[in-house]
Design an enzyme around this catalytic site. Structure first.
Site, short mmCIF file in Angstrom:
data_model
loop_
_atom_site.label_atom_id
_atom_site.label_comp_id
_atom_site.label_asym_id
_atom_site.label_seq_id
_atom_site.Cartn_x
_atom_site.Cartn_y
_atom_site.Cartn_z
N GLU A 130 38.08 47.65 45.01
CA GLU A 130 39.30 46.87 44.75
C GLU A 130 40.52 47.52 45.38
O GLU A 130 41.40 46.85 45.91
CB GLU A 130 39.56 46.83 43.23
CG GLU A 130 39.07 45.64 42.53
CD GLU A 130 39.86 44.39 42.82
OE1 GLU A 130 40.03 44.06 44.01
OE2 GLU A 130 40.27 43.72 41.89
N THR A 182 47.31 40.46 47.41
CA THR A 182 47.62 41.17 46.16
C THR A 182 48.57 42.33 46.44
O THR A 182 49.52 42.57 45.68
CB THR A 182 46.32 41.68 45.50
OG1 THR A 182 45.52 40.54 45.20
CG2 THR A 182 46.59 42.43 44.22
N1 HSE Z 1 46.52 42.56 37.83
C1 HSE Z 1 46.45 42.37 39.26
C2 HSE Z 1 47.79 41.86 39.75
C3 HSE Z 1 45.37 41.35 39.54
O1 HSE Z 1 48.33 40.95 39.13
O2 HSE Z 1 48.30 42.39 40.74
C4 HSE Z 1 45.17 41.03 40.97
O3 HSE Z 1 44.12 40.08 41.07
#
Ligand code: HSE
Length: 316
Positions: A130, A182
């Site tokens: 990730e 992201t």
């Molecule tokens: N918690 C993470 C974000 C999830 O919101 O950046 C990304 O899929």
């Protein structure tokens, strides 16, 4: 006989669940990635992709490869993997595409190694994958992908994962066809929070978790509110406010940005409401001239699972 090949289905996931940035997530029945893994007797990882997304085959640049390299660091004997992936989850869609790859790869590899690692070990390995996709370690996609259901990441140390019971829920995923990375969606976030906002937010997180435990749909609905992250990120998603208002009018319990977007998700008590939310979202994006993909799914209770091939010629 020792199993040396496995095919797994790794589910899409919705991270954050509106108020629980980086700490809450749920798994979906579909879409999912299909990953075939073969155990090798040499220390090598070979990756192929049978899809249109052009993801890297170099294991050090591929989320599945990085997760498997982390796993292999804790394997003493000479072993490696051949991995063939068909992605059903579009990269950059906000429904855990990279997490599915990483989680699917390590769950499958672990089965071929005789299930020697715990689910929490597998989350540690998958988080390394990730990290190369999002630039940060977070477990709110990989934990539900591995455990299934709805998970709370109480702490990344361990990690400390709590599986939260939940009532019947239908999830409508609305994916306007733009890409939000992201890493970019994390970059824009302020690193400081006002105390009054923190109080508001942890009231909602506790309310949402309680609502899920108590099967109290109204409490779930009114806790699906984010005063910290959503106001900063919603500008990245065209039509966000309109789709959310339409969905609430259609009877959704609530919802918001799925992970870091651009997908939105809406939680619904009834499948008919989930379908109405989908119809309204399609109409809204059609009017805006923006292509959209949608899915309706129940919450997936099992996480990554071995695909059981139908027996040819079987009488059902
Ligand atoms: N918690 C993470 C974000 C999830 O919101 O950046 C990304 O899929």
């Amino acid at each position: 006989m020792k199993q040396n090949r496995i095919v797994v289905r790794a589910p899409a996931t919705v991270a954050n669940l509106v108020c629980g940035f980086d700490v809450l997530g749920l798994a979906l029945d579909h879409p999912y990635d299909r990953i075939a893994i073969t155990l090798l007797d040499e220390r090598v990882i070979r990756i192929t992709h049978d899809d249109e997304y052009g993801l890297p085959a170099d294991p050090e640049k591929n989320v599945m490869g990085v997760a498997l390299l982390a796993l292999l660091k804790e394997v003493k004997e000479v072993a490696g993997f051949d991995v063939a992936c068909t992605k059903g989850i579009r990269p950059g869609s906000g429904i855990g595409s990279s997490a599915a790859g990483a989680a699917g790869a390590v769950v499958g590899a672990n089965k071929l190694l005789g299930n020697r690692f715990s689910k929490n070990d597998l989350i540690r390995f998958a988080m390394e994958g990730e990290k190369i996709a999002s630039g940060a370690r977070h477990a709110d996609n990989v934990a539900p992908a591995i455990y299934g259901g709805i998970t709370l990441i109480r702490s990344m140390e361990g990690p400390d994962i709590v599986q939260i019971p939940f009532p019947e829920l239908y999830v409508t995923i609305i994916h306007p066809q733009i890409e939000v990375k992201t890493a970019d969606a994390r970059q824009i976030l302020k690193t400081r929070v006002e105390l009054k906002d923190a109080v508001h937010q942890w009231g909602n997180v506790a309310g949402l978790v309680s609502g899920l435990f108590l099967k109290d749909y109204e409490l779930i609905g009114r806790s699906l509110e984010d005063v910290i992250v959503e106001p900063q990120r919603c500008i990245l998603i065209p039509g966000f406010e309109e789709v959310k208002k339409d969905s609430l009018r259609a009877g959704a319990l609530g919802g918001g940005i799925s992970g870091s977007g651009p997908s939105l998700f809406m939680l619904c008590k009834d499948p008919s409401v989930a379908a109405e939310v989908e119809t309204m979202a399609k109409e809204r994006y059609n009017k805006m001239g923006l292509p959209v993909l949608t899915y309706i799914s129940k919450v997936n209770e099992y996480g990554v699972q071995e695909e059981v091939m139908p027996i040819v010629g079987a009488v059902s």
